[in-house]
Design a protein around this motif. Sequence first.
Motif, mmCIF file in Angstrom:
data_model
loop_
_atom_site.group_PDB
_atom_site.id
_atom_site.type_symbol
_atom_site.label_atom_id
_atom_site.label_comp_id
_atom_site.label_asym_id
_atom_site.label_seq_id
_atom_site.Cartn_x
_atom_site.Cartn_y
_atom_site.Cartn_z
ATOM 1 N N ASP A 1 66.515 -1.016 51.504
ATOM 2 C CA ASP A 1 65.982 -2.291 51.014
ATOM 3 C C ASP A 1 66.231 -3.419 52.009
ATOM 4 O OD1 ASP A 1 65.275 -0.866 48.808
ATOM 5 O OD2 ASP A 1 66.675 -1.824 47.426
ATOM 6 N N ARG A 2 67.291 -3.295 52.785
ATOM 7 C CA ARG A 2 67.579 -4.310 53.800
ATOM 8 C C ARG A 2 66.484 -4.300 54.879
ATOM 9 N NH1 ARG A 2 69.578 -8.932 54.995
ATOM 10 N NH2 ARG A 2 71.082 -9.106 56.691
ATOM 11 N N TYR A 3 66.079 -3.095 55.315
ATOM 12 C CA TYR A 3 64.963 -3.003 56.257
ATOM 13 C C TYR A 3 63.674 -3.524 55.626
ATOM 14 C CZ TYR A 3 67.207 -0.299 60.016
ATOM 15 O OH TYR A 3 67.977 0.097 61.082
ATOM 16 N N ALA A 4 63.453 -3.182 54.365
ATOM 17 C CA ALA A 4 62.238 -3.641 53.678
ATOM 18 C C ALA A 4 62.165 -5.160 53.643
ATOM 19 C CB ALA A 4 62.195 -3.082 52.266
ATOM 20 N N GLU A 5 63.337 -5.803 53.636
ATOM 21 C CA GLU A 5 63.411 -7.266 53.637
ATOM 22 C C GLU A 5 63.252 -7.830 55.047
ATOM 23 O OE1 GLU A 5 66.864 -10.699 52.985
ATOM 24 O OE2 GLU A 5 67.269 -8.606 52.457
ATOM 25 N N LEU A 6 63.952 -7.239 56.027
ATOM 26 C CA LEU A 6 63.989 -7.798 57.377
ATOM 27 C C LEU A 6 62.843 -7.335 58.267
ATOM 28 C CD1 LEU A 6 67.819 -7.400 58.114
ATOM 29 C CD2 LEU A 6 66.626 -9.484 57.406
ATOM 30 N N ALA A 7 62.417 -6.080 58.108
ATOM 31 C CA ALA A 7 61.374 -5.499 58.976
ATOM 32 C C ALA A 7 60.529 -4.530 58.154
ATOM 33 C CB ALA A 7 62.012 -4.800 60.164
ATOM 34 N N PRO A 8 59.765 -5.036 57.204
ATOM 35 C CA PRO A 8 59.054 -4.167 56.252
ATOM 36 C C PRO A 8 58.100 -3.179 56.902
ATOM 37 C CG PRO A 8 58.262 -6.444 56.116
ATOM 38 C CD PRO A 8 59.500 -6.471 56.929
ATOM 39 N N GLU A 9 57.524 -3.531 58.050
ATOM 40 C CA GLU A 9 56.556 -2.636 58.696
ATOM 41 C C GLU A 9 57.206 -1.653 59.659
ATOM 42 O OE1 GLU A 9 53.453 -2.727 57.673
ATOM 43 O OE2 GLU A 9 54.055 -4.366 56.324
ATOM 44 N N LYS A 10 58.514 -1.703 59.786
ATOM 45 C CA LYS A 10 59.216 -0.799 60.699
ATOM 46 C C LYS A 10 59.008 0.648 60.250
ATOM 47 C CE LYS A 10 63.846 0.009 62.691
ATOM 48 N NZ LYS A 10 63.485 -0.219 64.106
ATOM 49 N N ARG A 11 58.655 1.499 61.197
ATOM 50 C CA ARG A 11 58.374 2.904 60.892
ATOM 51 C C ARG A 11 59.636 3.618 60.441
ATOM 52 N NH1 ARG A 11 56.044 6.894 65.553
ATOM 53 N NH2 ARG A 11 58.047 6.256 66.470
ATOM 54 N N ALA A 12 59.529 4.381 59.337
ATOM 55 C CA ALA A 12 60.678 5.098 58.795
ATOM 56 C C ALA A 12 60.510 6.611 58.872
ATOM 57 C CB ALA A 12 60.927 4.680 57.343
ATOM 58 N N LEU A 13 59.311 7.104 58.498
ATOM 59 C CA LEU A 13 59.115 8.551 58.368
ATOM 60 C C LEU A 13 57.720 8.941 58.836
ATOM 61 C CD1 LEU A 13 60.375 11.204 57.102
ATOM 62 C CD2 LEU A 13 59.128 10.615 55.015
ATOM 63 N N VAL A 14 57.669 9.984 59.655
ATOM 64 C CA VAL A 14 56.402 10.601 60.072
ATOM 65 C C VAL A 14 56.451 12.046 59.594
ATOM 66 C CG1 VAL A 14 54.954 11.282 62.017
ATOM 67 C CG2 VAL A 14 56.183 9.094 62.080
ATOM 68 N N TRP A 15 55.484 12.434 58.773
ATOM 69 C CA TRP A 15 55.511 13.754 58.133
ATOM 70 C C TRP A 15 54.209 14.498 58.391
ATOM 71 C CZ3 TRP A 15 52.379 16.090 54.483
ATOM 72 C CH2 TRP A 15 52.894 17.243 53.853
ATOM 73 N N CYS A 16 54.321 15.793 58.649
ATOM 74 C CA CYS A 16 53.131 16.628 58.781
ATOM 75 C C CYS A 16 53.464 18.044 58.321
ATOM 76 C CB CYS A 16 52.628 16.637 60.226
ATOM 77 S SG CYS A 16 53.754 17.444 61.396
ATOM 78 N N ASN A 17 52.434 18.863 58.162
ATOM 79 C CA ASN A 17 52.666 20.251 57.752
ATOM 80 C C ASN A 17 51.705 21.189 58.475
ATOM 81 O OD1 ASN A 17 50.203 19.949 56.460
ATOM 82 N ND2 ASN A 17 51.051 19.958 54.389
ATOM 83 N N ASP A 18 51.707 22.450 58.097
ATOM 84 C CA ASP A 18 50.871 23.452 58.757
ATOM 85 C C ASP A 18 49.404 23.361 58.347
ATOM 86 O OD1 ASP A 18 52.828 24.674 60.311
ATOM 87 O OD2 ASP A 18 53.501 25.939 58.659
ATOM 88 N N GLU A 19 49.121 22.579 57.306
ATOM 89 C CA GLU A 19 47.737 22.411 56.846
ATOM 90 C C GLU A 19 47.085 21.185 57.476
ATOM 91 O OE1 GLU A 19 50.234 23.294 54.305
ATOM 92 O OE2 GLU A 19 49.543 25.242 55.060
ATOM 93 N N ASN A 20 47.723 20.645 58.513
ATOM 94 C CA ASN A 20 47.222 19.472 59.241
ATOM 95 C C ASN A 20 47.185 18.216 58.376
ATOM 96 O OD1 ASN A 20 46.802 20.757 61.772
ATOM 97 N ND2 ASN A 20 44.931 21.687 60.966
ATOM 98 N N GLU A 21 47.973 18.203 57.310
ATOM 99 C CA GLU A 21 48.170 16.962 56.563
ATOM 100 C C GLU A 21 49.222 16.132 57.298
ATOM 101 O OE1 GLU A 21 47.807 17.679 51.920
ATOM 102 O OE2 GLU A 21 49.210 19.101 52.813
ATOM 103 N N GLU A 22 49.091 14.834 57.220
ATOM 104 C CA GLU A 22 50.109 13.963 57.803
ATOM 105 C C GLU A 22 50.238 12.698 56.988
ATOM 106 O OE1 GLU A 22 48.901 13.107 61.830
ATOM 107 O OE2 GLU A 22 47.308 11.755 61.195
ATOM 108 N N LYS A 23 51.431 12.144 56.965
ATOM 109 C CA LYS A 23 51.693 10.904 56.242
ATOM 110 C C LYS A 23 52.674 10.068 57.052
ATOM 111 C CE LYS A 23 50.784 12.603 51.548
ATOM 112 N NZ LYS A 23 49.666 11.661 51.274
ATOM 113 N N PHE A 24 52.492 8.754 56.999
ATOM 114 C CA PHE A 24 53.347 7.818 57.711
ATOM 115 C C PHE A 24 53.888 6.808 56.705
ATOM 116 C CE2 PHE A 24 49.985 9.361 60.434
ATOM 117 C CZ PHE A 24 50.632 9.731 61.602
ATOM 118 N N PHE A 25 55.186 6.555 56.773
ATOM 119 C CA PHE A 25 55.814 5.627 55.839
ATOM 120 C C PHE A 25 56.635 4.595 56.605
ATOM 121 C CE2 PHE A 25 55.425 9.696 53.663
ATOM 122 C CZ PHE A 25 54.827 9.341 52.464
#
Length: 556
Positions: free
Chosen positions: A40-64
């Motif tokens: 929550d501290r990051y969400a307050e100070l740097a909300p757009e800061k990249r936290a998680l990059v996720w992908c799988n074998d089905e070529n799905e990907e998500k960025f948080f």
Amino acid sequence: MNLLSEFIKDYHEYKNYDDMVENYKLNIPANFNFSYDVIDRYAELAPEKRALVWCNDENEEKFFNFKEISRDSQRTAHFLTKHGIKKGDVVMLILRRRYEFWWLLPALHRIGAIAVPATNQLLKHDIVYRCNAAEIKMIISFDDGNVMKQIEEAMPESKSVKELISVKGSREGWIDFHKELDSLPEECNVFERPQGENATKNDDTMLMYFTSGTSGYPKMVLHDFTYPLGHIATAKFWQNVMDDGLHISVAETGWAKAVWGKIYGQWISGTAVFVYDMVSFAPDLFFKKIAHYKVTTFCAPPTAYRFLIRQDLSKYDLSNLKYCVTAGEAMNSEVYNKFLEKTGIKIYEGYGQTESAILAGTFPGMEVKPGSMGKSAPGYDVQIINHDGKKCQPLECGSIVINLKNGKPAGLLKGYYKNEEQTKKALSGEWYDTGDTAYYDDDGYIWFVGRNDDLIKSAGYRISPFEVESVLQQHPSVLECAVTGITDPKRGQAVKATIVLTKGYTAGKELEIELKTFATEHLALYKIPRLIEFVEELPKTISGKIRRVEIRQKDN
């Protein structure tokens, strides 16, 4: 930006190892909670800061980013409380590498519930044991038919479990996590920090791990809410993660290695976490993912490096990869040298346990000695002591212990669940005994010898199974190897090697002689295997640790 200066007193970029050890001092806030005080501290100070990059074998990907992780973990906390989860309740997470893990774990921290990460390799009897031993109230699983079947078959004998949650899709008898989460109103985007008796305290239990011991039932290791702060040393000063970088640790979320390398220290240090939700480890595809997503720092066990060095690494753009580390077992110098030759990158080793954060390592600026675990991590006073409790001299084998004279360091276990005797034995004295043995070299580097139970005593000599295994694994015919002691009327014990062969090699007397000759060229005569047995596979725990005890029981 990162939050290191909020949790390390007088934080600065340390000049060298000695500067780091001398000046590293944690600032542990009262009632620290990773979800509120980091996410929550990051969400307050740097909300757009990249936290998680996720992908799988089905070529799905998500960025948080952190704003999204904060919001989604708060909504998840509302979902959990709606289904009766409250402070102190125990929830098992069987999620492989699904991105929902990074919502659910922080959500449980918000509530003050106890998370039990578990591997998807558990069978019915494993699940029954864990549910009853830890009084699991809820199980949350990913959408794997076999995993869900094992859980369902365990339920008649798991009376404490009230709810089964699926993070993807619907199944009879299971609650659809996303369907319910999506239906929550917008006001559930905020989950207020609990106060009064519901507030979390630093010594409350936050995590429980079932250790994959090489003998007996798994122990239940408890970690308190200060545990994430212990992993600042793991991430920043061993893995050398970079602010706004992208770090991957090869670990499924069911193992403690995941929280070593996929959330706590990495986020505090300002790096994003890369998660590849692979069904199985395929080196070629793995390197393609690292190149595509521009991973900057990398952690994997030596076993993974053994597979990776067999690839044509010139095919991949690894220009963004700056730093590599390994832990889990000591690294063979042959693997280290091959990886360095192919990538130009050194591999820095580390040592720790499910019960701890990083305990020792080869840290930035230190000379790399392949096979050595390095020196004490900042925040820990790791020593090797003999039977008299005195610090060992160079080359003298002794027990690896942690000094507790100044209190329990952050990152070390709180205790063992429902086992006061074991907890007292571990933490009430001057030393925490890791159960491992090692020795110092002349430069103060620590070299792993083995588990106390695994040491071979032959004709008055103490022989490390790892040392013999490391030599044998340099032979191209050896895929895997376990060295144990067998009863010998003259020596007390003799050295035996149980070997799984690489494809293309045939077991037989000729190869046995070749391997013994090879060992003679690299080892003292008393360490040479007297007996070699070729097998199709080695007995292992669920986490992949070799069960030497099972080999010993069969032989003796």
